[in-house]
Design a protein around this motif. Structure first.
Motif, mmCIF file in Angstrom:
data_model
loop_
_atom_site.group_PDB
_atom_site.id
_atom_site.type_symbol
_atom_site.label_atom_id
_atom_site.label_comp_id
_atom_site.label_asym_id
_atom_site.label_seq_id
_atom_site.Cartn_x
_atom_site.Cartn_y
_atom_site.Cartn_z
ATOM 1 N N VAL A 100 84.765 59.025 59.042
ATOM 2 C CA VAL A 100 83.651 60.058 58.737
ATOM 3 C C VAL A 100 82.393 59.657 58.835
ATOM 4 C CG1 VAL A 100 83.109 61.575 56.799
ATOM 5 C CG2 VAL A 100 85.422 61.341 57.511
ATOM 6 N N PHE A 101 82.398 58.297 58.179
ATOM 7 C CA PHE A 101 80.889 57.797 58.179
ATOM 8 C C PHE A 101 80.397 57.375 59.328
ATOM 9 C CE2 PHE A 101 78.506 53.753 57.967
ATOM 10 C CZ PHE A 101 77.127 54.197 57.678
ATOM 11 N N LEU A 102 81.199 56.993 60.631
ATOM 12 C CA LEU A 102 80.863 56.585 61.768
ATOM 13 C C LEU A 102 80.545 57.978 62.500
ATOM 14 C CD1 LEU A 102 83.012 53.761 62.802
ATOM 15 C CD2 LEU A 102 81.040 53.632 62.330
ATOM 16 N N LEU A 103 81.388 58.840 62.157
ATOM 17 C CA LEU A 103 81.302 60.136 62.970
ATOM 18 C C LEU A 103 79.806 60.815 62.569
ATOM 19 C CD1 LEU A 103 82.296 62.532 64.796
ATOM 20 C CD2 LEU A 103 82.903 63.585 62.722
ATOM 21 N N VAL A 104 79.370 60.766 61.274
ATOM 22 C CA VAL A 104 77.931 61.226 60.782
ATOM 23 C C VAL A 104 76.883 60.485 61.534
ATOM 24 C CG1 VAL A 104 76.667 61.397 58.868
ATOM 25 C CG2 VAL A 104 79.152 62.257 58.769
ATOM 26 N N CYS A 105 77.312 59.062 61.494
ATOM 27 C CA CYS A 105 76.198 58.090 62.141
ATOM 28 C C CYS A 105 75.976 58.546 63.493
ATOM 29 C CB CYS A 105 76.480 56.886 62.127
ATOM 30 S SG CYS A 105 76.311 56.048 60.258
ATOM 31 N N VAL A 106 77.012 58.576 64.349
ATOM 32 C CA VAL A 106 76.888 59.067 65.720
ATOM 33 C C VAL A 106 76.231 60.261 65.774
ATOM 34 C CG1 VAL A 106 78.252 59.687 67.783
ATOM 35 C CG2 VAL A 106 78.713 57.477 66.599
ATOM 36 N N ALA A 107 76.599 61.330 65.239
ATOM 37 C CA ALA A 107 75.866 62.697 65.218
ATOM 38 C C ALA A 107 74.200 62.514 64.913
ATOM 39 C CB ALA A 107 76.511 63.720 64.206
ATOM 40 N N PHE A 108 74.239 61.831 63.830
ATOM 41 C CA PHE A 108 72.501 61.788 63.834
ATOM 42 C C PHE A 108 72.067 60.804 64.797
ATOM 43 C CE2 PHE A 108 73.500 63.599 59.669
ATOM 44 C CZ PHE A 108 72.360 64.330 59.402
ATOM 45 N N LEU A 109 72.591 59.855 65.141
ATOM 46 C CA LEU A 109 71.851 58.932 66.348
ATOM 47 C C LEU A 109 71.656 59.702 67.513
ATOM 48 C CD1 LEU A 109 71.148 56.324 67.451
ATOM 49 C CD2 LEU A 109 73.491 55.799 67.988
ATOM 50 N N LEU A 110 72.594 60.627 67.965
ATOM 51 C CA LEU A 110 72.293 61.454 68.975
ATOM 52 C C LEU A 110 71.316 62.558 68.810
ATOM 53 C CD1 LEU A 110 75.916 62.174 70.184
ATOM 54 C CD2 LEU A 110 74.717 60.817 71.279
ATOM 55 N N TYR A 119 73.354 69.237 71.334
ATOM 56 C CA TYR A 119 73.531 70.481 70.178
ATOM 57 C C TYR A 119 72.970 71.540 70.453
ATOM 58 C CZ TYR A 119 74.609 65.950 67.672
ATOM 59 O OH TYR A 119 75.226 64.600 67.039
ATOM 60 N N PRO A 120 73.633 72.625 70.061
ATOM 61 C CA PRO A 120 72.827 73.950 70.082
ATOM 62 C C PRO A 120 71.597 73.912 69.288
ATOM 63 C CG PRO A 120 75.257 74.130 69.156
ATOM 64 C CD PRO A 120 74.867 72.653 69.114
ATOM 65 N N ASP A 121 70.684 75.163 69.671
ATOM 66 C CA ASP A 121 69.385 75.215 69.026
ATOM 67 C C ASP A 121 69.279 75.234 67.745
ATOM 68 O OD1 ASP A 121 68.453 75.373 71.738
ATOM 69 O OD2 ASP A 121 68.275 77.288 71.802
ATOM 70 N N GLY A 122 70.189 75.894 67.086
ATOM 71 C CA GLY A 122 70.236 75.910 65.541
ATOM 72 C C GLY A 122 70.561 74.508 64.850
ATOM 73 N N MET A 123 71.399 73.887 65.461
ATOM 74 C CA MET A 123 71.948 72.355 65.073
ATOM 75 C C MET A 123 70.821 71.519 64.959
ATOM 76 S SD MET A 123 74.826 71.273 64.163
ATOM 77 C CE MET A 123 75.905 69.792 63.932
ATOM 78 N N ASP A 124 69.869 71.489 65.651
ATOM 79 C CA ASP A 124 68.822 70.554 65.430
ATOM 80 C C ASP A 124 68.118 70.707 64.169
ATOM 81 O OD1 ASP A 124 68.992 68.985 67.726
ATOM 82 O OD2 ASP A 124 67.973 70.384 69.082
ATOM 83 N N SER A 125 67.545 71.725 63.825
ATOM 84 C CA SER A 125 67.183 72.260 62.847
ATOM 85 C C SER A 125 67.873 71.792 61.367
ATOM 86 C CB SER A 125 66.583 73.657 62.591
ATOM 87 O OG SER A 125 67.616 74.655 62.630
ATOM 88 N N TRP A 126 69.317 72.082 61.637
ATOM 89 C CA TRP A 126 69.975 71.792 60.539
ATOM 90 C C TRP A 126 70.198 70.313 60.034
ATOM 91 C CZ3 TRP A 126 74.530 69.021 59.442
ATOM 92 C CH2 TRP A 126 75.366 69.671 58.243
ATOM 93 N N LEU A 127 70.353 69.499 61.204
ATOM 94 C CA LEU A 127 70.371 68.248 61.028
ATOM 95 C C LEU A 127 69.012 67.686 60.129
ATOM 96 C CD1 LEU A 127 71.942 66.874 64.410
ATOM 97 C CD2 LEU A 127 73.011 66.693 61.980
ATOM 98 N N GLU A 128 67.684 68.256 60.729
ATOM 99 C CA GLU A 128 66.791 67.733 60.252
ATOM 100 C C GLU A 128 66.588 68.135 58.560
ATOM 101 O OE1 GLU A 128 63.822 66.131 61.293
ATOM 102 O OE2 GLU A 128 64.950 65.690 63.043
ATOM 103 N N SER A 129 67.223 69.137 58.228
ATOM 104 C CA SER A 129 67.146 69.586 57.026
ATOM 105 C C SER A 129 68.272 69.051 55.927
ATOM 106 C CB SER A 129 66.859 71.257 56.801
ATOM 107 O OG SER A 129 67.993 71.778 57.434
ATOM 108 N N ASN A 130 69.134 68.571 56.738
ATOM 109 C CA ASN A 130 70.538 68.136 55.681
ATOM 110 C C ASN A 130 70.804 66.651 56.138
ATOM 111 O OD1 ASN A 130 71.228 70.542 54.682
ATOM 112 N ND2 ASN A 130 71.770 71.405 56.572
ATOM 113 N N GLN A 131 69.624 65.815 56.277
ATOM 114 C CA GLN A 131 69.838 64.444 56.205
ATOM 115 C C GLN A 131 70.405 63.797 54.995
ATOM 116 O OE1 GLN A 131 66.776 61.950 57.730
ATOM 117 N NE2 GLN A 131 66.499 63.010 59.558
#
Length: 73
Positions: free
Chosen positions: A16-26, A34-46
């Protein structure tokens, strides 16, 4: 504590940790997968990335503390 159970928990936690790290690295690389809404979600949910890191460190420390020499053989 059974070492097999602990190993399963640590393995799942690492995956799970590696999956989260890869998602944030990408996301930080700006690959655009990622879809348009996903970028803002990643920014606000670090907090998710930091929570995964904290849980992984805590699990690793728990594994070191509970491990006895020669107990898993």
């Amino acid at each position: 504590m059974h070492t097999r159970t602990l190993r399963v928990v640590l393995t799942v936690n690492l995956a799970v940790f590696l999956l989260v790290c890869v998602a944030f690295l990408l996301h930080h690389l700006g690959v655009g997968l990622y879809p348009d809404g996903m970028d803002s979600w990643l920014e606000s949910n670090q907090w998710l990335m930091w929570t995964a890191a904290a849980l992984t460190v805590a699990s690793a420390l728990l594994g070191l503390v509970t491990q006895r020499p020669g107990a898993d053989r």
